[in-house]
Design a protein around this motif. Structure first.
Motif, PDB file in Angstrom:
ATOM      1  N   ILE A 125       5.108  -1.456 -26.912  1.00  0.00           N
ATOM      2  CA  ILE A 125       4.620  -1.053 -25.586  1.00  0.00           C
ATOM      3  C   ILE A 125       3.510  -0.019 -25.731  1.00  0.00           C
ATOM      4  O   ILE A 125       2.472  -0.085 -25.035  1.00  0.00           O
ATOM      5  CB  ILE A 125       5.780  -0.494 -24.744  1.00  0.00           C
ATOM      6  N   ALA A 126       3.691   0.936 -26.634  1.00  0.00           N
ATOM      7  CA  ALA A 126       2.672   1.979 -26.854  1.00  0.00           C
ATOM      8  C   ALA A 126       1.366   1.363 -27.355  1.00  0.00           C
ATOM      9  O   ALA A 126       0.267   1.838 -27.000  1.00  0.00           O
ATOM     10  CB  ALA A 126       3.189   3.004 -27.855  1.00  0.00           C
ATOM     11  N   GLY A 127       1.454   0.284 -28.161  1.00  0.00           N
ATOM     12  CA  GLY A 127       0.227  -0.400 -28.611  1.00  0.00           C
ATOM     13  C   GLY A 127      -0.535  -0.993 -27.445  1.00  0.00           C
ATOM     14  O   GLY A 127      -1.779  -0.932 -27.406  1.00  0.00           O
ATOM     15  N   ASN A 128       0.161  -1.529 -26.450  1.00  0.00           N
ATOM     16  CA  ASN A 128      -0.496  -2.067 -25.260  1.00  0.00           C
ATOM     17  C   ASN A 128      -1.091  -0.945 -24.414  1.00  0.00           C
ATOM     18  O   ASN A 128      -2.162  -1.099 -23.821  1.00  0.00           O
ATOM     19  CB  ASN A 128       0.500  -2.869 -24.434  1.00  0.00           C
ATOM     20  N   ILE A 129      -0.405   0.191 -24.363  1.00  0.00           N
ATOM     21  CA  ILE A 129      -0.927   1.336 -23.614  1.00  0.00           C
ATOM     22  C   ILE A 129      -2.243   1.818 -24.242  1.00  0.00           C
ATOM     23  O   ILE A 129      -3.175   2.223 -23.512  1.00  0.00           O
ATOM     24  CB  ILE A 129       0.140   2.462 -23.562  1.00  0.00           C
ATOM     25  N   TYR A 130      -2.306   1.759 -25.556  1.00  0.00           N
ATOM     26  CA  TYR A 130      -3.555   2.167 -26.206  1.00  0.00           C
ATOM     27  C   TYR A 130      -4.732   1.351 -25.681  1.00  0.00           C
ATOM     28  O   TYR A 130      -5.796   1.910 -25.358  1.00  0.00           O
ATOM     29  CB  TYR A 130      -3.451   1.990 -27.724  1.00  0.00           C
ATOM     30  N   GLN A 131      -4.559   0.054 -25.561  1.00  0.00           N
ATOM     31  CA  GLN A 131      -5.648  -0.807 -25.091  1.00  0.00           C
ATOM     32  C   GLN A 131      -5.972  -0.566 -23.618  1.00  0.00           C
ATOM     33  O   GLN A 131      -7.130  -0.639 -23.209  1.00  0.00           O
ATOM     34  CB  GLN A 131      -5.287  -2.277 -25.317  1.00  0.00           C
ATOM     35  N   GLU A 132      -4.987  -0.247 -22.815  1.00  0.00           N
ATOM     36  CA  GLU A 132      -5.192  -0.110 -21.367  1.00  0.00           C
ATOM     37  C   GLU A 132      -5.771   1.248 -20.979  1.00  0.00           C
ATOM     38  O   GLU A 132      -6.592   1.325 -20.057  1.00  0.00           O
ATOM     39  CB  GLU A 132      -3.859  -0.326 -20.627  1.00  0.00           C
ATOM     40  N   SER A 133      -5.337   2.316 -21.628  1.00  0.00           N
ATOM     41  CA  SER A 133      -5.744   3.649 -21.156  1.00  0.00           C
ATOM     42  C   SER A 133      -5.934   4.659 -22.274  1.00  0.00           C
ATOM     43  O   SER A 133      -6.229   5.820 -21.987  1.00  0.00           O
ATOM     44  CB  SER A 133      -4.669   4.192 -20.202  1.00  0.00           C
ATOM     45  N   LYS A 134      -5.730   4.253 -23.528  1.00  0.00           N
ATOM     46  CA  LYS A 134      -5.737   5.180 -24.663  1.00  0.00           C
ATOM     47  C   LYS A 134      -4.651   6.266 -24.526  1.00  0.00           C
ATOM     48  O   LYS A 134      -4.739   7.308 -25.162  1.00  0.00           O
ATOM     49  CB  LYS A 134      -7.115   5.855 -24.822  1.00  0.00           C
ATOM     50  N   GLY A 135      -3.677   6.010 -23.666  1.00  0.00           N
ATOM     51  CA  GLY A 135      -2.570   6.958 -23.481  1.00  0.00           C
ATOM     52  C   GLY A 135      -2.858   8.066 -22.495  1.00  0.00           C
ATOM     53  O   GLY A 135      -2.076   9.014 -22.373  1.00  0.00           O
ATOM     54  N   ARG A 206       0.455  -9.148 -19.363  1.00  0.00           N
ATOM     55  CA  ARG A 206      -0.311 -10.305 -18.884  1.00  0.00           C
ATOM     56  C   ARG A 206      -1.748  -9.906 -18.493  1.00  0.00           C
ATOM     57  O   ARG A 206      -2.200 -10.099 -17.346  1.00  0.00           O
ATOM     58  CB  ARG A 206       0.399 -10.970 -17.707  1.00  0.00           C
ATOM     59  N   PRO A 207      -2.492  -9.309 -19.436  1.00  0.00           N
ATOM     60  CA  PRO A 207      -3.833  -8.798 -19.106  1.00  0.00           C
ATOM     61  C   PRO A 207      -4.875  -9.912 -18.952  1.00  0.00           C
ATOM     62  O   PRO A 207      -4.741 -10.996 -19.522  1.00  0.00           O
ATOM     63  CB  PRO A 207      -4.168  -7.919 -20.311  1.00  0.00           C
ATOM     64  N   GLY A 208      -5.907  -9.572 -18.184  1.00  0.00           N
ATOM     65  CA  GLY A 208      -7.022 -10.526 -18.070  1.00  0.00           C
ATOM     66  C   GLY A 208      -7.799 -10.621 -19.372  1.00  0.00           C
ATOM     67  O   GLY A 208      -8.279 -11.686 -19.752  1.00  0.00           O
TER      68      GLY A 208
END
Length: 228
Positions: A125-135, A206-208
């Motif tokens: 989950i944290a890996g996906n957060i990195y891509q979405e907002s850098k945390g 489920r990102p674009g």
């Protein structure tokens, strides 16, 4: 005529005059009859008149024996079992600084593990957060924002207070994941942070724009930094 013959009493012990006899009778009447006390009967003399202590008659009475008292038994108190303290869950020791590590990654992983996720699932989950907002909980993107890029962005998640918003958004993340609760056991069953990142991306996020490489690499870096 022959003169009567006078008889004279022979002389003997002198007789007691009648008057003395009468006096003796009167004295006897006043004194009462004389009672002879047998010699074997003790004279009823007041002990005080003899100047001594009265002797107790018969055997010396024994002191009344009080029933023996058993010592009171003090009940042994039942020891109260000391409750075993519930261990406070502690997070992993995250000390990494290199790689694709989102900000607040230690807090994110610790929070998720405290709410039922395995360390590997939390790293995915944290890996996906990195891509979405850098945390960064204050991140704002096209049409969305926050840790996982909520689109549209719900009111109250980004307020300008990073510490408070991080706490609020982590709770909102749990609610978001519950929409896909059927996939949570699958996510927790993974033994690879890379695979966990992929499952979270396809079944939850489920990102674009997938950018799977970034998500998976960041997940692996988080797992290494937290020794998962």
């Amino acid at each position: 005529m022959t003169a009567p013959h006078l008889f004279h009493l022979a002389a003997g012990p002198s007789a007691t005059p009648a008057s003395d006899i009468a006096a003796a009778d009167r004295s006897a009447k006043h004194q009462g009859p004389t009672v002879k006390i047998p010699s074997h009967v003790a004279s009823p003399v007041d002990p005080a008149d003899r100047g001594g202590k009265p002797k107790a008659s018969g055997a010396k009475p024994k002191a009344a024996l009080s029933p023996a008292r058993k010592p009171a038994l003090t009940p042994t108190p039942t020891p109260t079992p000391t409750p075993t303290p519930t261990p406070t869950p502690t997070g992993p020791e995250c000390d990494g600084a290199a790689g694709l590590l989102p900000a607040n990654y230690a807090t994110i992983v610790t929070f998720l593990m405290a709410h039922g996720y395995t360390g590997i699932a939390a790293a995915g989950i944290a890996g996906n957060i990195y891509q979405e907002s850098k945390g960064n909980p204050e991140s704002i993107g096209t049409g969305g924002g926050g840790l996982i890029g909520w689109t549209p962005l719900p009111a109250g998640l980004v307020t300008g207070n990073p510490a408070a918003d991080l706490e609020t958004q982590l709770s909102a993340l749990l609610t978001y994941n519950d929409q896909w609760s059927q996939y949570i056991p699958v996510l927790n069953a993974q033994t690879s942070a890379i695979q966990a990142a992929y499952i979270y991306m396809t079944d939850f996020e489920r990102p674009g724009i997938p950018a799977a490489y970034n998500r998976e690499t960041a997940a692996a870096d988080v797992a290494a930094a937290c020794h998962l």
